[in-house]
Design a protein around this motif. Sequence first.
Motif, short mmCIF file in Angstrom:
data_model
loop_
_atom_site.label_atom_id
_atom_site.label_comp_id
_atom_site.label_asym_id
_atom_site.label_seq_id
_atom_site.Cartn_x
_atom_site.Cartn_y
_atom_site.Cartn_z
N GLU A 57 0.96 6.87 -6.31
CA GLU A 57 0.21 6.82 -7.57
C GLU A 57 -1.30 6.90 -7.34
OE1 GLU A 57 1.39 3.28 -9.60
OE2 GLU A 57 3.51 3.81 -9.51
N THR A 58 -1.77 6.24 -6.30
CA THR A 58 -3.20 6.19 -6.05
C THR A 58 -3.72 7.38 -5.27
OG1 THR A 58 -2.87 4.91 -4.03
CG2 THR A 58 -3.23 3.66 -6.07
N GLY A 59 -2.82 8.04 -4.54
CA GLY A 59 -3.24 9.19 -3.73
C GLY A 59 -3.86 8.81 -2.41
N TYR A 60 -3.73 7.54 -2.01
CA TYR A 60 -4.29 7.11 -0.72
C TYR A 60 -3.57 7.81 0.42
CZ TYR A 60 -6.50 3.16 -3.14
OH TYR A 60 -7.25 2.39 -3.97
N VAL A 120 2.29 1.98 -3.55
CA VAL A 120 1.35 2.49 -4.56
C VAL A 120 0.62 3.75 -4.11
CG1 VAL A 120 1.01 0.22 -5.58
CG2 VAL A 120 -0.58 1.02 -3.83
N SER A 121 0.83 4.19 -2.87
CA SER A 121 0.08 5.34 -2.36
C SER A 121 0.40 6.62 -3.12
CB SER A 121 0.31 5.53 -0.87
OG SER A 121 1.66 5.87 -0.62
N LYS A 162 -6.34 -6.19 1.56
CA LYS A 162 -5.31 -7.12 1.08
C LYS A 162 -5.05 -8.24 2.09
CE LYS A 162 -2.95 -3.67 -1.75
NZ LYS A 162 -3.66 -4.05 -2.94
N GLN A 220 -7.11 -0.15 2.60
CA GLN A 220 -6.52 -0.95 1.53
C GLN A 220 -5.67 -2.08 2.11
OE1 GLN A 220 -7.09 -0.88 -1.80
NE2 GLN A 220 -8.70 0.50 -1.15
N GLU A 278 -7.55 5.70 4.22
CA GLU A 278 -7.67 4.96 2.96
C GLU A 278 -6.58 3.90 2.85
OE1 GLU A 278 -7.33 8.41 0.42
OE2 GLU A 278 -9.43 8.23 -0.17
N LYS A 279 -5.36 4.26 3.28
CA LYS A 279 -4.25 3.30 3.25
C LYS A 279 -4.53 2.14 4.21
CE LYS A 279 -0.20 5.52 3.61
NZ LYS A 279 0.92 6.46 3.54
N VAL A 299 0.84 -1.20 0.00
CA VAL A 299 0.00 0.00 0.00
C VAL A 299 0.87 1.25 0.00
CG1 VAL A 299 -1.66 1.33 1.35
CG2 VAL A 299 -1.99 -1.12 1.06
#
Length: 110
Positions: A60-63, A57-58, A75, A71, A67-68, A54
Amino acid sequence: MQQINEIIINSAISILVILAGIAVKSIKEYLIKKGGEQSVKIVEILAKNAVNAVEQVSAETGYKGEEKLEQARIKIRAELNKYNIGMTDKDLDTFVESAVKQMNDAWTEK
């Protein structure tokens, strides 16, 4: 005044870290009694992997923050289901927080 605020914040953080450590220990003991040591190791590994994934990719995803966490829960739950391990969100959050702390500690040591 600013020094007092810093002392209060540092003290609060220290207390939270201690409480998180106690919570992790208690949950580990409970899970070991309930499902065995192997289940605890599986959850710890899954939490570390999910937190790392997480975090990577945070950007890129903006989490952010919650939100993190959500996610990471998603998972971990997907993998726990494969091992037939059930866990409450509260217990799962404790393992995630522990993995985040370990990652942050490793980051600050470098």
